[in-house]
Design an enzyme around this catalytic site. Structure first.
Site, PDB file in Angstrom:
ATOM      1  N   GLU B 385     -18.074 -59.443  49.799  1.00 14.03           N
ATOM      2  CA  GLU B 385     -19.514 -59.174  49.787  1.00 14.03           C
ATOM      3  C   GLU B 385     -20.235 -60.440  49.328  1.00 14.03           C
ATOM      4  O   GLU B 385     -20.058 -60.876  48.193  1.00 14.03           O
ATOM      5  CB  GLU B 385     -19.838 -58.014  48.847  1.00 14.03           C
ATOM      6  CG  GLU B 385     -21.341 -57.755  48.699  1.00 14.03           C
ATOM      7  CD  GLU B 385     -22.041 -57.549  50.048  1.00 14.03           C
ATOM      8  OE1 GLU B 385     -21.697 -56.563  50.728  1.00 14.03           O
ATOM      9  OE2 GLU B 385     -22.913 -58.376  50.417  1.00 14.03           O
ATOM     10  N   HIS B 463     -20.149 -56.410  57.977  1.00 15.45           N
ATOM     11  CA  HIS B 463     -21.257 -55.526  57.619  1.00 15.45           C
ATOM     12  C   HIS B 463     -22.507 -56.363  57.371  1.00 15.45           C
ATOM     13  O   HIS B 463     -22.407 -57.523  56.976  1.00 15.45           O
ATOM     14  CB  HIS B 463     -20.881 -54.652  56.413  1.00 15.45           C
ATOM     15  CG  HIS B 463     -20.071 -53.447  56.822  1.00 15.45           C
ATOM     16  ND1 HIS B 463     -20.418 -52.170  56.469  1.00 15.45           N
ATOM     17  CD2 HIS B 463     -18.964 -53.344  57.594  1.00 15.45           C
ATOM     18  CE1 HIS B 463     -19.543 -51.309  56.996  1.00 15.45           C
ATOM     19  NE2 HIS B 463     -18.646 -51.997  57.684  1.00 15.45           N
ATOM     20  N   GLU B 482     -20.978 -53.405  61.420  1.00  9.82           N
ATOM     21  CA  GLU B 482     -21.926 -52.344  61.100  1.00  9.82           C
ATOM     22  C   GLU B 482     -23.139 -52.538  62.035  1.00  9.82           C
ATOM     23  O   GLU B 482     -23.045 -52.295  63.214  1.00  9.82           O
ATOM     24  CB  GLU B 482     -22.290 -52.445  59.620  1.00  9.82           C
ATOM     25  CG  GLU B 482     -23.013 -51.257  59.038  1.00  9.82           C
ATOM     26  CD  GLU B 482     -23.442 -51.530  57.590  1.00  9.82           C
ATOM     27  OE1 GLU B 482     -23.788 -52.687  57.264  1.00  9.82           O
ATOM     28  OE2 GLU B 482     -23.438 -50.584  56.795  1.00  9.82           O
ATOM     29  N   GLU B 488     -23.007 -44.416  54.934  1.00  6.51           N
ATOM     30  CA  GLU B 488     -23.477 -44.597  53.557  1.00  6.51           C
ATOM     31  C   GLU B 488     -24.902 -44.061  53.370  1.00  6.51           C
ATOM     32  O   GLU B 488     -25.263 -43.614  52.291  1.00  6.51           O
ATOM     33  CB  GLU B 488     -23.420 -46.070  53.155  1.00  6.51           C
ATOM     34  CG  GLU B 488     -24.372 -46.947  53.943  1.00  6.51           C
ATOM     35  CD  GLU B 488     -24.175 -48.431  53.686  1.00  6.51           C
ATOM     36  OE1 GLU B 488     -23.154 -48.808  53.080  1.00  6.51           O
ATOM     37  OE2 GLU B 488     -25.051 -49.215  54.093  1.00  6.51           O
TER      38      GLU B 488
END
Lengths: 696, 696
Positions: B385, B463, B482, B488
């Site tokens: 991330e 993502h 994504e 989510e």
């Protein structure tokens, strides 16, 4: 003779330098209801605004981003604070009111970034009882000599966004400002032009705009996070927003704040933030009323050009004389003529280079007409339609303005018909560039036109303009402009302006300055004379109003010049109603918005200004409504007590409705004083117009 | 072992040079139904598209605008035309189908501007039975060496705009692609991302997108005039769209065209326009299914960081072993672990520089876990991330990828959580610049990550990506991404994904490529366990679907890797339903969209690809609906005739509805053949999932 009168109580109370430790700076309005707090705690300058102890603007960032140099964003700490206040009055040469009060507290906050070689900028903020304005001031400094601003980081974080309504038009569209207004929850108002108006859940009304837009790109607002708008500057063709050099100042970012809708209307915030008149004597700027060869082209009875087989050329010597005669007979000051000049027969929308601004068509004898009008006290109003080809206009502008000056033309309506982003200019390398009407290039181009016109004592009425930001204070020859959907959309627009359009404009567009809406259409049947009988009134192109609302619009929509837009024969067919248009002034001693709600209805009272023609004693009232018929009680306590007036009331008839009975109007006269209360009955999309003629 | 097989009938039929006089160039699809006409009559290159002899795209301009040099706009004349055709088949190492047909007619049109020193560019267009693609090809030439494109002039003028519907998400917003889809009249779809899908008044379905987005800015569409979209390239921080040099090629601008909705789904247009695999042997790219430490953080049962007093750290050695055991027991290939690395305890959203991609938290023994998994045949799935701080990631990327390679990690989920326009990079002068996820800078940055991963035989699941444009053909390790609202949003989104979300995605987002949606939530009560009893099912955050629809999603939403997203205990509580997730493959021999309407419902049938694990004989079907319950008749004639199958049907129970009875599901088995027709009964926001197990 108009002169500027300044009554200064005190211009400067204190000058305080505050030590580096200070993290928050507060400044309030004179009446204490508005409190603005600036802070550097977020590692970037920010501000918030409270009104009556409730947040209206939550913490919002400030800053600028440059193409080359590091941004003015993180790492700036407040190093200096200067506070002052002002209470003064100043006089407008023309306007909604003659005397304007300027009462505010000011703060100048300087912030420095030690890690960027002490890069420095300031925010100057002024807080009035009717709102706030703040701007960036960037001094000359090493490493920031020439700057290209790519983004402005100014935010407006609406505290009550979740429960607030927005009244807005979309920004950066092909149709510039000419959109029907939307009323939606804030979250649906993604990217908007200013003025944009908000109404919170406890009736606080806010309107965000800018003042003194000079040598900078216009600001639109883009909702970057729910409820958080960020400044979105209109770019040059190459993506840069502002090309400038230090020192420079941004325009004022303004937030009008009021606890009701009419509080937004009774405000001089934008004017007060502009620089004083720099033209000196402007006695040659004359408010007034005009008629013209214009509407007949929009309703296809005539053509701008000379080769349309279906429509004769409108701008002929003979037709113009007819209008001059009409104007002289009924007391109008000017005659606008569109289509007088060579170029209308070509593909002008796509190639405006065809326009000449000095050569008239053979059937339009401009010299003869100027003289004809002069003898009758009526002036020709000039017309310069550029179709967005500004280099072609620039190349001819001096000669074109000189020509008009020689002919005694003292007003020009300019036009820049082109899609948003499609203004065409030729740069110094001879390359075609396409610009936005509200980018920095055009902001400067419009002002150049104003300055050149001023040298010749000519006033300008700009159509397809950049939005108004109050520069009429500094350049009082910039008398009015379009910059919204006006009457022409009722001739051919898809759709015509809806019934709520004018009540919407009153609380949005009209906060920025005067509009040449051109009201006064009496014949609604130009597309279908039988629309009333066949029930087609809502389906054809026509003004979606009653006739009485057309009259009331002269008072509701302020402009120093107003057109009686319809064809002469339509006025002569209804001389009683026409009397109001003949009477109504366009320059005012005072204006008061009495009542209203955004998009619903509005009531204005205005007192005429004393001139050669007007005694200065009469008042006028205009009330208009949207699609809802309504009764409005209006107290006449704005009238001077002890004086007697004859109220000449032009109202909707009892059976009037805009769809199939717009012509039902009723005129009555009755004596009134300031003690009286009138109950106005407005039909659906109706209005009431009143002249209060002073009797003693 | 996957190898590329090309079956080429003929790749080049003719090469024709056409003389300068030619003003129009026509090219049709192989079946003749689509006809594209290019022209230079408008003094600027333009094109239009007909489908079955009706216009679908009216005359639309082409061109490019540069910052320095004159634009490729007016004054370009067609000077050369080259035509060819192609019929070939090629094989995907993984995908919706193994063998892809590429059947198209191609034209290359060159245009020259004699008044611009013979500036020249070409349009290469390919017309398939399922749509068209065209791109700009600009050769090296004097005066156009280094170029900065500020605007692309490509238009898409919808012929039936007035009566067409648009299915779209807004472009250039803060939430990137993560918006609920809108269905509106075209005129309300002002500025949109691609894929954008349209449905005309005679059921023609169009979807506009792009293919092979490399070293260029992404294209969004902006409606400049009613019905007329123009390419709106996502800019660099400084306003420039594309910084490049000649010779260069733009991405392909694509228009899928079909006479019904499912025609859009049964298309390989985007893949066919991409370059073939350049990575060589990609046997190390493994489709499969995974579980992971992820959902528990989104439903606040655990935290990414280690210091949250309300939620324990999810990524611990002990918890990961639990997931590895679960994966091994039930046949899952990988375990994703988020929160394993240092940085989650800081203010990571605003300052992603805190992330380390090499240092694990003390309570996560990555080496031990890699070994533990390896013994059980389960791989750790990596997680990077970046929080949009791409320079921080770049600085560590080599080491981070090497670490994973050493540990046997063969897939990484990357993340770029940051507002649109807020990707942070440090330029070579050390100045912070903010970029868009889909600007040219990030287009190149994402691909760099792919290429570096490929060197280590690692596959990437991106993502917060740039949209998919088919580059998985060229880089088969770019397995999924994504780029839309996924599962989510059902944990915390405002609102959760609505019932129509997946039927919307199927005809928009899914046209661009695979999505890591992460279906399979079995427990809807994580916000309120009593939601069924107290009727709050529509008001809490949860998947707004029945459980059966969660199962069907594995077939409807294609991705080579699919997550069983829920917590292990929720699957173990419903082992019968879980069986479908255990069985369903993620790699296919063939896929057929059988039925559907945009935003309403969709039915897919897919045949498993033969691998070590899968026999290659079984078929799977997924049907899902929006808020409307419906019955769908499905003919099983896609099954091979003469073969017998056991249909294992997982469907909504008779009383199921998504609001307060999502758990009502029913499983039945029955023998079927290709002669049968099934009537599927879907509840409101329901689904049916079927495994057709081959019996002979």
């Amino acid at each position: 003779m108009r002169t500027n009168i300044m009554i200064t109580i005190s211009t400067l109370l204190s000058l305080i330098a505050t030590p580096v430790l200070s993290k928050e700076v507060k400044v309030t309005s004179p009446n204490g209801e508005i409190k603005v707090t600036f802070s550097d705690e977020q590692d970037q300058l920010s501000y918030n605004v409270e009104f009556n102890n409730q947040s209206v603007i939550d913490d919002s960032a400030l800053g600028l981003v440059f193409k080359e140099q590091a941004a003015f964003a993180d790492g700036f700490k407040i190093t200096k604070v200067e506070k002052s206040f002002n209470y003064s009055k100043w006089e407008q040469p023309w306007g909604e009111r003659r005397v304007v009060e300027d009462n505010h507290n000011e703060v100048i906050i300087s912030a420095v970034n030690a890690e960027l070689n002490n890069a420095i900028y300031s925010i100057r903020a002024r807080v009035f009882d009717d709102g706030i304005g703040f701007r960036y001031e960037v001094p000359k400094q090493d490493n920031y000599k020439q700057v290209e601003i790519v983004k402005e980081l100014t935010e407006f974080t609406l505290a009550d966004a979740q429960n607030s309504k927005a009244f807005w038009i979309p920004a950066r569209g092909w149709n510039r400002y000419e959109y029907v207004y939307n009323e939606t929850p804030v979250y649906e108002a993604q990217h908007v032009h200013t003025p944009v108006t908000f109404k919170t859940s406890n009736n606080v009304h806010l309107s965000i705009h800018e003042a003194a837009l000079v040598d900078y790109a216009a600001m639109t607002l883009n909702q970057r996070r729910p409820g958080k708008y960020i400044a979105d500057l209109t770019p040059w063709y190459d993506g840069i927003a502002v090309k400038t050099q230090t020192s420079f100042k941004s325009p004022w970012r303004t937030i009008q704040i009021a606890d009701d809708a009419t509080g937004l209307l009774n405000s001089d915030l934008i004017l007060n933030l502009n620089e004083p008149n720099k033209l000196g004597d402007v006695s040659w700027v004359n408010p007034g009323k005009y008629v013209g060869i214009w509407w007949e082209m929009h309703i296809n009875k005539a053509a701008w050009g000379t080769t349309d087989p279906n429509a004769p050329h409108g701008a002929t010597t003979e037709n113009t004389k007819k209008y001059i005669d009409f104007a002289a007979k009924y007391g109008f000051d000017g005659v606008l003529v569109e289509g007088w000049n060579e170029g209308w027969d070509g593909d002008w929308f796509f190639n405006g280079d065809v326009f000449s601004f000095t050569k008239n068509y053979p059937d339009f004898d401009i010299k003869q007409l100027a003289d004809y009008g002069a003898k009758k006290g009526v002036k020709l109003i000039g017309h310069h339609e550029t179709s967005g080809n500004v280099t072609n206009y620039r190349n001819q502008m001096q000669d074109a303005l000189d020509l008009y000056q020689d002919l005694g033309v003292e007003q020009i309506k300019t036009g820049y018909v082109a899609d948003g982003g499609n203004i065409k200019r030729i740069d110094d390398k001879g390359i075609v560039r396409k610009e936005w009407h509200d980018g920095q290039f055009m902001v400067n181009e419009y002002l150049f036109n104003i300055e050149e016109a001023a040298k010749r004592k000519i006033s300008i009425n700009t159509h397809e303009p950049v939005k108004d930001t109050g520069l009429r204070r500094t350049y009082p020859n910039w008398i009015t402009r379009e910059g919204a959907r006006g009457q022409e959309f009722n001739a051919w627009g898809t759709p015509p302006n809806p019934p709520e359009h004018i009540p919407m404009l009153a609380f949005t567009r009209m906060l920025s300055g005067p509009m040449d809406f051109t009201p006064g259409i009496f014949d609604m049947g130009f597309r279908d004379q039988n629309f009333q009988q066949n029930g087609q009134g809502a389906k054809i192109n026509r003004p979606q109003t009653t006739l009485a609302k057309q009259l009331a619009s002269y008072v509701v929509l302020y402009s120093p010049i107003q057109m009686a837009a319809d064809l002469p024969e339509n006025y002569e067919a209804k001389m009683d109603a026409f009397q109001f248009i003949r009477d109504v002034p366009t320059d005012w001693e005072q204006s008061i918005a009495l009542d209203g709600e955004v998009g619903d209805f509005v009531v204005f009272a205005r007192k005429e200004r004393k001139t050669e023609r007007y005694s200065g004693h009469d008042w006028y009232l205009g009330a208009i409504t949207n699609e809802d018929a309504r009764e409005i009680e209006v107290s006449l306590d704005f009238l001077e007590s002890g004086k007697r007036f004859e109220a000449q009331i032009y109202r909707d008839g009892d059976k009037a409705n805009w769809i199939n009975n717009p012509y039902d109007y009723f005129i009555e006269k009755k004596p009134v004083t300031s003690e009286d209360v009138l109950t106005l009955k407005l039909a659906t999309s109706g209005g009431t117009a009143i002249r209060f003629k002073a009797l003693n």
